[in-house]
Design an enzyme around this catalytic site. Structure first.
Site, PDB file in Angstrom:
ATOM      1  N   GLY A  78      12.948  -9.992  -3.587  1.00  0.00           N
ATOM      2  CA  GLY A  78      12.650  -8.575  -3.485  1.00  0.00           C
ATOM      3  C   GLY A  78      11.313  -8.290  -2.828  1.00  0.00           C
ATOM      4  O   GLY A  78      10.617  -9.190  -2.351  1.00  0.00           O
ATOM      5  N   VAL A  80       8.146  -5.033  -3.148  1.00  0.00           N
ATOM      6  CA  VAL A  80       7.010  -4.677  -3.999  1.00  0.00           C
ATOM      7  C   VAL A  80       7.471  -3.794  -5.149  1.00  0.00           C
ATOM      8  O   VAL A  80       8.359  -2.950  -4.985  1.00  0.00           O
ATOM      9  CB  VAL A  80       5.911  -3.962  -3.176  1.00  0.00           C
ATOM     10  N   THR A  81       6.875  -3.984  -6.326  1.00  0.00           N
ATOM     11  CA  THR A  81       7.193  -3.126  -7.460  1.00  0.00           C
ATOM     12  C   THR A  81       5.967  -2.991  -8.353  1.00  0.00           C
ATOM     13  O   THR A  81       4.963  -3.693  -8.186  1.00  0.00           O
ATOM     14  CB  THR A  81       8.399  -3.643  -8.264  1.00  0.00           C
ATOM     15  N   TYR A  82       6.072  -2.068  -9.281  1.00  0.00           N
ATOM     16  CA  TYR A  82       4.998  -1.781 -10.238  1.00  0.00           C
ATOM     17  C   TYR A  82       5.482  -2.089 -11.642  1.00  0.00           C
ATOM     18  O   TYR A  82       6.623  -1.792 -11.990  1.00  0.00           O
ATOM     19  CB  TYR A  82       4.597  -0.303 -10.136  1.00  0.00           C
ATOM     20  N   ILE A 144      15.215  -5.057 -10.090  1.00  0.00           N
ATOM     21  CA  ILE A 144      15.570  -6.453 -10.360  1.00  0.00           C
ATOM     22  C   ILE A 144      15.017  -7.325  -9.239  1.00  0.00           C
ATOM     23  O   ILE A 144      15.171  -7.003  -8.062  1.00  0.00           O
ATOM     24  CB  ILE A 144      17.100  -6.638 -10.445  1.00  0.00           C
ATOM     25  N   CYS A 174      10.185  -1.229  -4.023  1.00  0.00           N
ATOM     26  CA  CYS A 174      11.218  -2.149  -3.520  1.00  0.00           C
ATOM     27  C   CYS A 174      11.395  -2.056  -2.005  1.00  0.00           C
ATOM     28  O   CYS A 174      12.422  -2.470  -1.462  1.00  0.00           O
ATOM     29  CB  CYS A 174      12.550  -1.917  -4.230  1.00  0.00           C
TER      30      CYS A 174
END
Length: 221
Positions: A78, A80-82, A144, A174
């Site tokens: 995946g 980028v996420t927080y 995910i 994402c």
């Protein structure tokens, strides 16, 4: 023999410590331990997966650090996420051999588990064709991103429980331009404890993965 899994729920831990715990559980799984579902919460952190692009950070890393937002490059799939308080993080340590080493099937089962968990709160989650995660209407509620080592999974999913989703404003979540995030509390208009969600997610995990919850994990189990 019927599959079993244990749960480990250490509470709020740093992202770095969460990685260390996963490394230990990966080793235990490869040495014959059964599947383990690690459920926890992180302080504010932004992570970039293997496909993560620095251009998807909308705030400079130095400025993020000054705001108390650590930035990690990590080995999950995946973009980028927080992660932050009020978000239920799940790191399943699962042997993919019984799933015929089918990573695509594993991802779909994680989505199904999250959709089932949301349904227990009368929230209708859905998949979006070609995109991994779970949406409610046009807004994303769960992300995910997984990793696999010797066909044992690590990393996992993040379900937005509380209304504290402001951290997503510093990124392109994402890597999906224009995506809006939501949370269970925003949808239901009431406070929800992470433990309340965990108690619905654990049986959903058992059903979706055709496994039995064997209780809390201990290193000597």
């Amino acid at each position: 023999m019927m599959r079993r899994f244990f749960t480990l729920r250490p509470g709020r831990v740093s992202y770095r410590l969460g990685l260390s715990i996963q490394e230990q559980l990966l080793l235990a799984r490869r040495e014959g331990q059964e599947d383990i579902l690690l459920l926890l919460e992180h302080p504010p952190v932004i992570t970039l997966g293997r496909r993560g692009q620095e251009s998807h950070l909308l705030t400079a890393p130095a400025d993020l650090e000054s705001m108390g937002l650590a930035v990690f490059h990590t080995g999950r799939g995946g973009d980028v996420t927080y992660h932050g308080p009020g978000q239920l993080i799940g790191y399943p340590i699962v042997d993919l051999q019984p799933l015929n080493r089918d990573l695509h099937l594993y991802l779909r089962r994680l989505e199904e588990m999250l959709i089932d968990t949301l349904a227990a709160f009368a929230i209708t989650g859905r998949r979006v064709e070609g995109k991994t995660g779970v949406w409610v209407g046009e807004k994303k509620i769960a992300s995910i991103g997984v990793g696999v080592r010797q066909w044992v999974t690590w990393h996992g999913f993040a379900l937005n429980v509380s209304e504290q989703t402001a951290g997503f404003s510093h990124i392109v979540p994402c890597g999906l331009t224009g995506v809006a995030m939501t949370s269970m509390e925003q949808l239901l208009g009431r406070r929800i404890a992470l433990s309340e969600v965990e108690e619905q997610l654990i049986p959903a995990f058992a059903r979706v993965f055709d496994s039995t919850h064997a209780g809390a994990y201990e290193a000597t189990t």
